[in-house]
Scaffold this motif. Sequence first.
Motif, PDB file in Angstrom:
ATOM      1  N   ILE A   1     -53.903  -4.710  17.779  1.00  0.00           N
ATOM      2  CA  ILE A   1     -55.299  -4.555  17.347  1.00  0.00           C
ATOM      3  C   ILE A   1     -55.595  -5.624  16.309  1.00  0.00           C
ATOM      4  O   ILE A   1     -54.887  -5.732  15.291  1.00  0.00           O
ATOM      5  N   ILE A   2     -56.636  -6.411  16.567  1.00  0.00           N
ATOM      6  CA  ILE A   2     -56.975  -7.529  15.679  1.00  0.00           C
ATOM      7  C   ILE A   2     -58.451  -7.409  15.290  1.00  0.00           C
ATOM      8  O   ILE A   2     -59.338  -7.849  16.028  1.00  0.00           O
ATOM      9  N   PRO A   3     -58.754  -6.798  14.153  1.00  0.00           N
ATOM     10  CA  PRO A   3     -60.158  -6.654  13.753  1.00  0.00           C
ATOM     11  C   PRO A   3     -60.730  -7.938  13.149  1.00  0.00           C
ATOM     12  O   PRO A   3     -59.998  -8.734  12.558  1.00  0.00           O
ATOM     13  N   ASP A   4     -62.020  -8.139  13.337  1.00  0.00           N
ATOM     14  CA  ASP A   4     -62.759  -9.115  12.535  1.00  0.00           C
ATOM     15  C   ASP A   4     -63.091  -8.389  11.225  1.00  0.00           C
ATOM     16  O   ASP A   4     -63.825  -7.400  11.236  1.00  0.00           O
ATOM     17  N   SER A   5     -62.554  -8.864  10.117  1.00  0.00           N
ATOM     18  CA  SER A   5     -62.785  -8.182   8.843  1.00  0.00           C
ATOM     19  C   SER A   5     -64.258  -8.219   8.455  1.00  0.00           C
ATOM     20  O   SER A   5     -65.033  -9.045   8.954  1.00  0.00           O
ATOM     21  N   ILE A   6     -64.650  -7.338   7.558  1.00  0.00           N
ATOM     22  CA  ILE A   6     -66.024  -7.358   7.034  1.00  0.00           C
ATOM     23  C   ILE A   6     -66.391  -8.793   6.641  1.00  0.00           C
ATOM     24  O   ILE A   6     -65.608  -9.501   6.008  1.00  0.00           O
ATOM     25  N   GLY A   7     -67.589  -9.223   7.027  1.00  0.00           N
ATOM     26  CA  GLY A   7     -68.061 -10.549   6.648  1.00  0.00           C
ATOM     27  C   GLY A   7     -67.546 -11.672   7.516  1.00  0.00           C
ATOM     28  O   GLY A   7     -67.844 -12.840   7.251  1.00  0.00           O
ATOM     29  N   HIS A   8     -66.794 -11.352   8.562  1.00  0.00           N
ATOM     30  CA  HIS A   8     -66.150 -12.367   9.395  1.00  0.00           C
ATOM     31  C   HIS A   8     -66.458 -12.144  10.878  1.00  0.00           C
ATOM     32  O   HIS A   8     -66.699 -11.025  11.317  1.00  0.00           O
ATOM     33  N   GLY A   9     -66.359 -13.225  11.628  1.00  0.00           N
ATOM     34  CA  GLY A   9     -66.484 -13.141  13.076  1.00  0.00           C
ATOM     35  C   GLY A   9     -67.758 -12.458  13.513  1.00  0.00           C
ATOM     36  O   GLY A   9     -68.862 -12.800  13.087  1.00  0.00           O
ATOM     37  N   LYS A  10     -67.593 -11.434  14.360  1.00  0.00           N
ATOM     38  CA  LYS A  10     -68.739 -10.702  14.890  1.00  0.00           C
ATOM     39  C   LYS A  10     -68.954  -9.366  14.183  1.00  0.00           C
ATOM     40  O   LYS A  10     -69.756  -8.545  14.637  1.00  0.00           O
ATOM     41  N   SER A  11     -68.260  -9.160  13.065  1.00  0.00           N
ATOM     42  CA  SER A  11     -68.500  -7.965  12.254  1.00  0.00           C
ATOM     43  C   SER A  11     -69.689  -8.189  11.333  1.00  0.00           C
ATOM     44  O   SER A  11     -70.168  -9.323  11.172  1.00  0.00           O
ATOM     45  N   SER A  12     -70.175  -7.128  10.707  1.00  0.00           N
ATOM     46  CA  SER A  12     -71.343  -7.229   9.821  1.00  0.00           C
ATOM     47  C   SER A  12     -71.084  -8.231   8.709  1.00  0.00           C
ATOM     48  O   SER A  12     -70.009  -8.251   8.100  1.00  0.00           O
TER      49      SER A  12
ATOM     50  N   THR B   1     -58.910 -15.872   5.697  1.00  0.00           N
ATOM     51  CA  THR B   1     -60.283 -16.062   5.244  1.00  0.00           C
ATOM     52  C   THR B   1     -61.006 -17.045   6.152  1.00  0.00           C
ATOM     53  O   THR B   1     -60.510 -18.127   6.448  1.00  0.00           O
ATOM     54  N   GLY B   2     -62.199 -16.661   6.588  1.00  0.00           N
ATOM     55  CA  GLY B   2     -62.996 -17.507   7.462  1.00  0.00           C
ATOM     56  C   GLY B   2     -62.627 -17.385   8.922  1.00  0.00           C
ATOM     57  O   GLY B   2     -63.279 -17.980   9.775  1.00  0.00           O
ATOM     58  N   GLY B   3     -61.582 -16.623   9.218  1.00  0.00           N
ATOM     59  CA  GLY B   3     -61.129 -16.484  10.594  1.00  0.00           C
ATOM     60  C   GLY B   3     -61.729 -15.272  11.271  1.00  0.00           C
ATOM     61  O   GLY B   3     -62.738 -14.702  10.850  1.00  0.00           O
ATOM     62  N   SER B   4     -61.088 -14.858  12.353  1.00  0.00           N
ATOM     63  CA  SER B   4     -61.513 -13.701  13.135  1.00  0.00           C
ATOM     64  C   SER B   4     -60.359 -13.338  14.053  1.00  0.00           C
ATOM     65  O   SER B   4     -59.305 -13.988  14.042  1.00  0.00           O
TER      66      SER B   4
ATOM     67  N   MET C   1     -55.242 -14.438   3.840  1.00  0.00           N
ATOM     68  CA  MET C   1     -55.993 -13.251   3.442  1.00  0.00           C
ATOM     69  C   MET C   1     -55.439 -12.027   4.156  1.00  0.00           C
ATOM     70  O   MET C   1     -55.308 -10.948   3.563  1.00  0.00           O
ATOM     71  N   GLY C   2     -55.083 -12.186   5.429  1.00  0.00           N
ATOM     72  CA  GLY C   2     -54.478 -11.080   6.164  1.00  0.00           C
ATOM     73  C   GLY C   2     -53.162 -10.646   5.565  1.00  0.00           C
ATOM     74  O   GLY C   2     -52.793  -9.465   5.636  1.00  0.00           O
TER      75      GLY C   2
END
Length: 353
Positions: free
Chosen positions: A100-111, A69-72, A154-155
Amino acid sequence: MLRACVAVLAAFVACCAPAEAADYPAPKQADFVVKDFKFHTGETLPELKLHYTTVGEPTGQPVLVLHGTGGSGASMLVAPFAGELFGKDQPLDATKYYIIIPDSIGHGKSSKPSDGLKTGFPAYDYADMVDAQHRLLTEGLGIKHLRLVIGDSMGGMHSWVWATRYPDFMDIAVPMAAQPTEMAARNWMLRRIMLETIRNDPDYSGGNYTTQPRMMKYAVTAYATATAGGTIAYQLAAPTAALADKMVEERLAQAVPTDANDFIYQWESSHDYNPSADLGKIKATVMLINSADDERNPPETGVTGEAMKRVANGKLLLIPASAETRGHLTTGNAKFYAQPLRELLASAPQRGG
């Protein structure tokens, strides 16, 4: 929570020398736009952007790495994690695996809400976040099967959702710093108190603030102190009132880097997390990695042990508490489990893909 915890615990963990960075291929970043993404609430976004990082080449065995949570994705590319796992001849050697390391929804550079919608952004939960990751893999990257899904905090909870929601999609699941049980007890109570503190700050103004709420740093610091760091390590770092005061002052002096609406959405997304009813659906080989001093997932409650009995091919790796562990943050350091992970990757059967 990795990014938030790291921010407030930076001075605390500085006493521990980080692992040397490994020589792994340069990470690559990209975006994938999911069209007409429908959330669990029924709301839809015509375009949901997912930012992601990859290490290695698409010809390697696919591995999904999930942040806290809060990461990317960037928060997983640190020496104690990537530096212990992604290098040549390390367990997730990026010359053999496609990481593969996604930025989850609401995090990092994702929406996320701060992109402009603020509190008009659809409320998302962990199922939404995993479904979006699934679409990234299948539609964006053409991946039909994973060798491994591994995540921290969270991951780790996302890893449990993956294993129950898409049971045929991976050979191995390694949730870390997580329980396959309902978000409840102290973990949710402290999250709820943290969120209510921010919402009830007059500066928050129903999410329409012009400057970040002043109470946010107090709420974040209190939560992080209560739920991450390790009892023994805290005692060693702050054995006197003067040192404890110094630690508090240093933490409160740090700015909170996250937008308040983004922060609230990130933490509230855990509220309905509860994969326990679906544990019998899991087909992957599971290794749950927790630390014995994890403040949020205390083994002494017995709930994790009971839940693991319903996982057909699962085991628990419990890292003993020591002066080296850091409670909930322990699993951010792969030195504690690199060898068991290596052995698991060598022994777990491939089930498809």
